[in-house]
Design an enzyme around this catalytic site. Structure first.
Site, short mmCIF file in Angstrom:
data_model
loop_
_atom_site.label_atom_id
_atom_site.label_comp_id
_atom_site.label_asym_id
_atom_site.label_seq_id
_atom_site.Cartn_x
_atom_site.Cartn_y
_atom_site.Cartn_z
N GLY A 273 0.82 -1.22 0.00
CA GLY A 273 0.00 0.00 0.00
C GLY A 273 0.85 1.27 0.00
O GLY A 273 0.68 2.14 -0.84
N ALA A 274 1.78 1.33 0.93
CA ALA A 274 2.58 2.54 1.06
C ALA A 274 3.71 2.26 2.04
O ALA A 274 3.72 1.21 2.68
CB ALA A 274 1.73 3.69 1.59
N MET A 275 4.64 3.21 2.15
CA MET A 275 5.80 2.98 3.01
C MET A 275 6.17 4.26 3.74
O MET A 275 6.29 5.33 3.14
CB MET A 275 6.97 2.46 2.15
CG MET A 275 8.24 2.21 2.92
SD MET A 275 8.01 0.87 4.14
CE MET A 275 9.14 1.43 5.41
N GLU A 276 6.40 4.10 5.05
CA GLU A 276 6.55 5.24 5.95
C GLU A 276 7.96 5.81 6.04
O GLU A 276 8.31 6.42 7.07
CB GLU A 276 6.09 4.81 7.34
CG GLU A 276 7.02 3.80 8.06
CD GLU A 276 6.59 2.34 7.96
OE1 GLU A 276 5.88 2.00 6.99
OE2 GLU A 276 6.97 1.54 8.82
N ASN A 277 8.81 5.69 5.02
CA ASN A 277 10.19 6.21 5.09
C ASN A 277 10.22 7.60 5.72
O ASN A 277 9.39 8.45 5.41
CB ASN A 277 10.75 6.34 3.67
CG ASN A 277 10.42 5.14 2.82
OD1 ASN A 277 10.80 4.03 3.16
ND2 ASN A 277 9.66 5.35 1.75
N HIS A 309 -2.13 6.43 8.37
CA HIS A 309 -1.31 5.33 8.89
C HIS A 309 0.18 5.62 8.68
O HIS A 309 0.98 5.54 9.62
CB HIS A 309 -1.71 4.04 8.17
CG HIS A 309 -0.94 2.83 8.60
ND1 HIS A 309 -1.40 1.94 9.53
CD2 HIS A 309 0.28 2.37 8.23
CE1 HIS A 309 -0.51 0.98 9.71
NE2 HIS A 309 0.53 1.22 8.92
N GLU A 310 0.55 5.97 7.47
CA GLU A 310 1.98 6.20 7.20
C GLU A 310 2.49 7.41 7.97
O GLU A 310 3.59 7.41 8.49
CB GLU A 310 2.25 6.36 5.70
CG GLU A 310 1.75 5.22 4.82
CD GLU A 310 2.16 3.83 5.28
OE1 GLU A 310 3.23 3.69 5.88
OE2 GLU A 310 1.37 2.88 5.05
N HIS A 313 3.13 6.57 11.58
CA HIS A 313 4.36 5.79 11.79
C HIS A 313 5.53 6.69 12.19
O HIS A 313 6.51 6.22 12.75
CB HIS A 313 4.75 5.05 10.51
CG HIS A 313 4.24 3.64 10.42
ND1 HIS A 313 4.32 2.75 11.46
CD2 HIS A 313 3.67 2.96 9.39
CE1 HIS A 313 3.81 1.58 11.06
NE2 HIS A 313 3.40 1.69 9.82
N GLU A 332 3.25 -1.96 13.74
CA GLU A 332 2.11 -2.09 12.84
C GLU A 332 0.77 -2.17 13.58
O GLU A 332 -0.18 -1.50 13.22
CB GLU A 332 2.30 -3.29 11.90
CG GLU A 332 3.49 -3.14 10.93
CD GLU A 332 3.44 -1.87 10.08
OE1 GLU A 332 2.40 -1.19 10.05
OE2 GLU A 332 4.48 -1.55 9.45
#
Ligand code: B3K
Ligand code: ZN
Length: 897
Positions: A273-277, A309-310, A313, A332
């Site tokens: 879905g996506a990434m919290e970098n 959500h991201e 994080h 998570e």
């Protein structure tokens, strides 16, 4: 053959012998030969013995040069394998290691590490992708500061990485680069130490939309969303959701953003879905891009949730991260809990809870009752990417929610505050998390902590009785839990059960005290609304219950369990009409419908011609009709009441010897009966809900559309011709994708004569819009029809499909396997064969997405015998294929165990 990955175990955790506290990275970007120069500042820990070898992780890297403290390393001083780099005798003190590696973004089809999506360079490092960029301690407990310099031709204008932009400008074209283009560079610095999985860089010809946010302490933050050119008109909702998330996290959790810039990049090829970098979130474009004529209300809600959500994080995951991947739920589960709370505050809380529990039951419960079951904190893995599961995420979130129920909102908040205070900047464990709540509240959570260790959905059996003479209601509850892989015997859990009593006349029934029947101890007064189960069997006595009452148990689904009770049909009907907990009102309705569905399914399987005679009770129909018409209730809630449990819901409840055809027939029959009885009401309400004003995306307007579309489904199920006319008109008149697609789906799923023509029309309208075409693919793949397999095969050849794009694969093949129980589970094995073939084709390119598809076999043992045999045959066929990836092999092996 690749060397097989070994099993990693929680009990084997050890710190690294060396620390890396700074890394400077330079990327010289070329599609097939990007050079990565990494300068690592390394030091032994005080307790490390002199001369201990340094092992760094690395995969598919071409090592070009190595320097130690500026001097070239002799070839004999180090070794590389296909798993990493080893320096056999490092210096005794601190040193700098410079490694130059060559990688090929263009041929990286795994979409892990550095790859290209539609020409844009982007990265995905969680969980173990950084090792595909350079050699490193690629594990979450090595926190390090990063400086990143990106060099690229000017045709790649936007150069982004984590943190703050320090410098940018033109540069000489590097020697040896085969290009006469001018070059430029940018330098980014991230002041926050982070694990390698949060590293990100992006470079490409992208458009962007900017906004700003002022944090509550006055920090001005630039917000930027990067998209492909021409898509800028689709980011306003995501930007708005981001600003709302930032404000909400300050207001509800006291957490503020900590850099001067926050960037989101939307890419079209993404495994998840996506990434919290840190400071540079990378998103699957599906969770960013939306405008009313391309995105449905569900898409909007998902975008809001994933953006939140991201962003969340940044604290739960980035500032405080995991010591090792076994602790994944630490970030998570908690972050899902936080995004669920955010959406509940933005939308309708009960409807959000209904939908979250629906997801949990649809995805996590089957996982927890099958061969892939694992604890929320697993103890061993061979491929960590296979543990980004519904158990870790959704059940993990339920554990946080239970903590909130047990400790109360203020206790929960105090525990979280302490967690942030104690562990900011650290990589921690579930024990650290639990300890924060124990210290802050004084509660003993040792029994609760078992939830993290034990897999399986607990079963609760509740038996109540009312004694009118003693004015007492007794409630006995017994807990047990099925065995799961490696865990035959389960310990007794601490289970919070929120409850209320409803008098038969609909009023809330009062009681004066609650006692534990065994000890006689008073555990609550008349205000008590929580029972805490801590023993295998417990009995509670409610005293002073003057009116005969029905217990409403597990309100708001206060624990992720299966609950069986001795409540009668009459009792459930009472809760359906009068429960003041909306969640349980919905649950009671579902229960009664499910009870019918299961009975009808068994009758059909027995070949009972009279299955249809098990007619829905008049009182049930009128209670549903009344709720749907009740103007005092939210539209979205009424839409949920108008929706019959799905085929998959019934299969899960039946649990063994499942015959999807019988379930489908039973459900069709019931929907028809319900629809016939509500037909006149549905027609009238459908007409009255027509939206004549301007389109709005807010939750209330979405709720109206949801109810209207649920009614359309009933109408078409009752009278195909009347329903088709309405649906066709709705399709053509629609001012938004929600209504247009709902009409198309109603026509297609009900086999209307107009379906084919409308499907063609839909494709013609949106053929250039991949995200909309995904809906078209998914609808056709999930339609229960004998010709679906052929159709899926044809669609795989369609120009709109591409096996290299995970969104297309999930839409067509994922929808088929996940949402078309009848065709996927065919007894002749054709459905399994199709999916198995695709898993094998995909595995060579993108093992992570292939393994996700393989997950759909997880409930094969619950099927009736001939279907089981077919599923097993195809699982074995996959398992026996040479050169299978570890990702797919792991899922298939566990499925077969
Ligand atoms: N943390 C990422 C998921 C990474 C998955 C790696 N296989 C997105 C998220 O949960 O927010
Ligand atoms: Zn997450």
């Amino acid at each position: 053959m690749q060397e097989a990955k070994s099993i990693v175990r929680l009990e084997d955790y050890q710190e690294t012998p060396y620390t890396i506290d700074h890394v400077s990275l330079t990327f010289r970007l070329e599609a097939n030969a990007t050079l990565v120069t990494a300068c690592l500042s390394i030091a032994p820990r005080p307790e490390t013995l002199a001369g201990t070898a340094l092992h760094l992780d690395g995969e598919e890297l071409d090592l070009v040069s190595t320097h130690l403290d500026g001097e070239p390393l002799a070839n004999s001083a180090f070794e590389t394998t296909d798993r990493g780099f080893c320096l056999s005798s490092p210096p005794a003190g601190a040193f700098t290691l410079q490694l130059v590696t060559r990688i090929s973004p263009d041929t990286n089809t795994q979409l892990m590490g550095l790859y290209r999506s539609n020409g844009t360079y982007c990265t995905q490092c969680e969980a173990e992708g950084f090792r595909r960029i350079t050699y490193f301690y690629d594990r979450p407990d090595v926190l390090c500061r990063y400086d990143v310099r990106i060099e690229a031709p000017v045709s790649v204008p936007k150069l982004l990485a984590n943190g703050n932009l320090i410098e940018e400008g033109p540069m000489d074209t590097p020697a040896g680069v085969d290009s006469d283009e001018a070059w430029h560079y940018a330098v980014w610095q991230d002041p926050y130490p982070k694990p390698s999985y949060l590293f990100a860089m992006v470079a490409g010809d992208l458009a962007h939309v900017e906004d700003r946010f002022v944090t509550r302490s006055g920090r001005e933050v630039t917000l930027a969303i990067y998209v492909e050119h021409g898509k800028q008109d689709r980011v306003s909702y995501a930007m708005d959701a981001l600003k709302r998330s930032m404000r909400w996290d300050e207001e509800v959790f006291g957490l503020e953003y900590d850099l001067d810039i926050f960037m989101i990049v939307a890419v079209s090829d993404f495994n998840m879905g996506a990434m919290e970098n840190k400071g540079l979130n990378i998103f699957n474009d599906k969770y960013v891009l939306a405008k009313p004529d391309t995105a449905t209300d569900t898409d909007y809600a998902l975008i809001e949730a994933v953006i939140a959500h991201e962003y969340f994080h940044n604290w739960t995951g980035n500032r405080i991260t995991c010591r090792d991947w076994f602790q994944l739920c630490l970030k998570e589960g908690l972050t899902v809990y936080r995004d669920q709370e955010f959406s509940s505050d933005m939308r309708s809380r009960p409807v959000k809870r209904i939908s979250d529990v629906g997801q949990l039951r649809a995805r996590q419960f089957p996982e927890d009752s099958g061969p892939l079951a694992h604890p929320v904190r697993p103890t061993a893995y061979s491929e960590i990417n296979n543990f980004y599961t519904s158990t870790v995420y959704e059940k993990g979130a339920e554990l946080c929610r239970m903590l909130e129920v047990i400790l109360g909102q203020s206790g929960f908040k105090a525990g979280l505050d302490l967690y942030f205070q104690r562990h900011d900047g650290q990589a921690v464990t579930i024990e650290d998390f639990i300890a924060s709540f124990e210290v802050a509240t004084g509660a003993d959570l040792s029994q609760f902590a078992l939830w993290y260790e034990q897999a399986g959905t607990p079963d609760l059996v509740a038996t109540y009785a009312y004694d009118p003479i003693r004015k007492q209601l007794s409630l006995a509850i017994e807990q047990s839990c099925m065995s799961t892989p490696g865990q035959p015997n389960k310990k007794v859990l601490h289970i919070p059960i929120r409850f209320g009593l409803i008098a038969r006349d609909g009023s809330a029934a009062a009681f004066t005290k609650v006692r534990d029947a065994k000890t006689g101890e008073i555990i609550g007064d008349g205000q008590c609304d929580l029972l805490e189960l801590r023993e295998r069997q417990q009995k509670f006595l409610f005293e002073g219950v003057t009116k005969e009452a029905v217990p409403s148990l597990l309100r708001g689904f206060s624990a992720p369990v299966h609950l069986r009770t001795n409540l009668t049909r009459e009792d459930h009907l009472c809760l359906m009409q009068y429960d003041d907990d909306p969640y349980n009102r919905w649950e009671a309705t579902q229960y009664v419908l499910m009870d019918h569905l299961i009975r009808r399914t068994y009758m059909i399987r027995r070949g009972d011609q009279d299955a249809h005679k098990d007619a829905l009770d008049k009182r049930l129909l009128s209670a549903i009709g009344q709720t749907i018409a009740d103007e005092s209730l939210e539209h979205a809630f009424r839409a949920q009441i108008a929706t019959v449990p799905s085929d998959a819901d019934v299969a899960r409840e039946i649990g063994k010897d499942v015959d999807p055809d019988a379930i489908h027939a039973a459900r069709q029959g019931m929907v028809k009966e319900l629809a016939d009885s509500l037909f006149d009401q549905a027609i009238a309400l459908y007409g009255s809900l027509e939206n004549r004003g301007a389109f709005a995306v807010d939750a209330a307007s979405a709720g109206r559309r949801a109810l209207r579309n649920a009614l359309l489904n009933l109408i078409i199920a009752s009278d195909k011709s009347v329903g088709s006319k309405l649906a066709s008109k709705q399709y053509h008149d629609a001012t938004n994708m929600t209504d247009r697609f709902a009409a198309l789906a109603a026509l297609t799923r009900n086999g209307s004569e107009l379906a084919e023509e409308m499907l063609e029309d839909f494709h013609a309208r949106y053929r250039n819009d991949a995200l909309v075409i995904d809906k078209w693919l998914s609808l056709q793949a999930s339609t229960a029809h004998d010709g679906t397999i052929e159709r899926v095969k044809q669609l795989m050849e369609h120009p709109s499909f591409s096996i290299s794009n995970p969104n297309r694969v999930r839409s067509l093949i994922g929808s088929f396997a996940m949402n078309n129980a009848i065709q996927f589970n065919r007894a002749d094995g054709q459905g399994f064969a199709l999916v198995a073939d695709i898993i094998l084709t995909l595995d060579a390119k993108n093992p992570q997405t292939a393994a996700r598809l393989a997950n759909n076999f997880r409930s094969w043992r619950a099927l009736e015998a001939p279907r089981q045999a077919s599923a097993e045959e195809h699982l074995r066929r996959i398992g026996e294929t040479p050169n299978l990836s570890e990702d797919v092999a792991d899922i298939v092996n566990r499925c077969l165990q």
